[in-house]
Design a protein around this motif. Structure first.
Motif, short mmCIF file in Angstrom:
data_model
loop_
_atom_site.label_atom_id
_atom_site.label_comp_id
_atom_site.label_asym_id
_atom_site.label_seq_id
_atom_site.Cartn_x
_atom_site.Cartn_y
_atom_site.Cartn_z
N UNK A 1 0.79 -1.23 0.00
CA UNK A 1 0.00 0.00 0.00
C UNK A 1 0.83 1.28 0.00
N UNK A 2 2.12 1.17 -0.29
CA UNK A 2 2.96 2.36 -0.43
C UNK A 2 3.87 2.19 -1.64
N UNK A 3 3.91 3.21 -2.50
CA UNK A 3 4.92 3.25 -3.56
C UNK A 3 5.25 4.71 -3.84
N UNK A 4 6.50 5.09 -3.51
CA UNK A 4 7.00 6.45 -3.72
C UNK A 4 8.14 6.38 -4.72
N UNK A 5 8.13 7.24 -5.72
CA UNK A 5 9.10 7.18 -6.80
C UNK A 5 9.59 8.58 -7.15
N UNK A 6 10.93 8.76 -7.20
CA UNK A 6 11.51 10.08 -7.41
C UNK A 6 12.66 9.99 -8.42
N UNK A 7 12.78 11.04 -9.24
CA UNK A 7 13.91 11.16 -10.17
C UNK A 7 14.51 12.54 -10.02
#
Length: 385
Positions: A146-152
């Motif tokens: 229930x968590x997905x954090x994605x950064x570029x």
């Protein structure tokens, strides 16, 4: 470049610098064995990019170094990096969702395993870096159930904070003298908007009288015209080899489909289309447009506050909001299954609360043009060559 653009650029640089410092500090504490799991190749490498675009919100291996495999100090540093990518309220929501794994374990009678020693485990959240913090191009992600954090980060600036998924199971649970609802705000704001519509406009907004059983975009890396809901079997890192687990996933999917009553035609009615279906913000009155703006803020408000302020300013412009559409499926009654979607050229928000008798919510904030920063990465590659 306008003063606002200069401010936004400097904010993105400050956020990226904070992320780089916290990621480097975490990385420096890891053993050689831990680094093998924690650090992947640069997003510029094709193999790494294929892995970076794989994201999940099911209790599967998200890839990286799990919190349970870190020392207490390393866990603290990992969570400091997670907090650098979120507002204070966003971080509190993510931390609450992680803790709900303990509650869900009790709800399910402590017996669901998912092929591991503890099926609902608040320490099974994975952190992975792509490249080295401070490189011209690097990325990181954090995820678990229930968590997905994605950064570029490109050129020292944070260029992407999506996909950003937060779910809650249970969506509402009793506390002593109160109720805990991590996603209650976005649910109630959307219901307020849907209820404010007159009959004619509500019919335009209504995708279907019944709610689809999950977010429609699923965990696809990119959004395309005509996407329909992904089924449970496709939301994991590979297929289960254990027949009992395969049967469990099939059974969950079957019960969800039976609960929604959806056929292929019904799924087509709630599919994602470009340009979007639903009710245009042009057809909302000023008060309703205010509710819609507030609802968008409840998603972009997950980002660090300075970045969230830039999103708020963007959708404050009437000509920008005019291109946003709102759609609803299911009941307007609290506690009954429902789904909604907000969609524009640079915005896709989905929310469903249908499973476990409408007490299991999923929500996602995406940018169809720039998820994972793919547009910025393509431009960087073009300029580099």
């Amino acid at each position: 470049m306008s003063p606002n653009e200069v401010t936004t650029r400097s904010v993105r640089e400050l956020v990226a610098a904070d992320m780089a410092d916290r990621a480097a500090e975490w990385l420096a504490t890891l053993t050689v064995e831990q680094r093998v799991q924690a650090q992947f190749a640069s997003p510029m490498a094709p193999d790494a990019e294929a892995e970076r675009l794989r994201w999940f919100y099911t209790p599967t291996d998200h890839g990286g170094l799990a919190l349970r495999d870190q020392t207490a100090h390393q866990q603290s540093l990992a969570m400091q990096l997670v907090a650098s990518g979120l507002s204070r309220a966003g971080y509190a929501t993510v931390a609450t969702v992680m803790g709900l794994e303990n509650v869900l374990d009790q709800v399910e009678g402590w017996h669901v395993r998912w092929g591991r020693q503890r099926g609902r485990d608040p320490s099974l959240y994975w952190l992975r870096l792509f490249g080295r913090p401070g490189d011209p191009v690097w990325a990181w992600r954090f995820g678990g159930h229930h968590i997905s954090l994605n950064y570029l980060i490109v050129g020292g600036r944070i260029v992407s904070t999506t996909p950003c998924f937060i779910g809650a199971d249970p969506a509402s649970t009793a506390l002593l003298g109160a109720a805990l609802r991590p996603l209650g705000g976005p649910e109630e704001a959307a219901r307020q908007l849907a209820r404010s519509l007159d009959s004619d406009r509500y019919q335009v907004a209504l995708f279907h009288k019944s709610a689809v059983s999950d977010i429609v975009s699923g965990n696809r890396p990119t959004i395309t015209h005509g996407d329909t809901m992904m089924h449970m079997q496709d939301l994991w890192r590979g297929r289960f080899t254990d027949p009992a687990l395969r049967d469990l996933v099939d059974d969950i999917d079957r019960r969800a489909e039976e609960g929604s009553g959806y056929t292929e035609a019904d799924h087509a009615a709630t599919a994602i289309y470009i340009p979007p279906t639903g009710l245009s913000a042009r057809d909302l009155d000023p008060d309703q447009r205010g509710i819609l703006r507030n609802l968008i803020d409840l998603y972009s408000g997950r980002a660090p506050s300075a970045l969230a302020d830039a999103h708020t300013a963007h959708y404050a412009a009437d000509d920008v909001l005019d291109h946003v559409h709102f759609g609803w499926a299911g009941s307007l009654q609290a506690g009954e299954p429902h789904y909604y979607r907000i969609q524009g050229p640079e915005l896709l928000i989905e929310y469903d609360n249908t499973q476990r008798n409408a007490n299991h919510a999923h929500s996602v904030w995406r940018n169809p043009r720039s998820d994972f920063g793919l547009d910025s990465l393509a431009e960087h590659r073009r300029l580099a060559h």
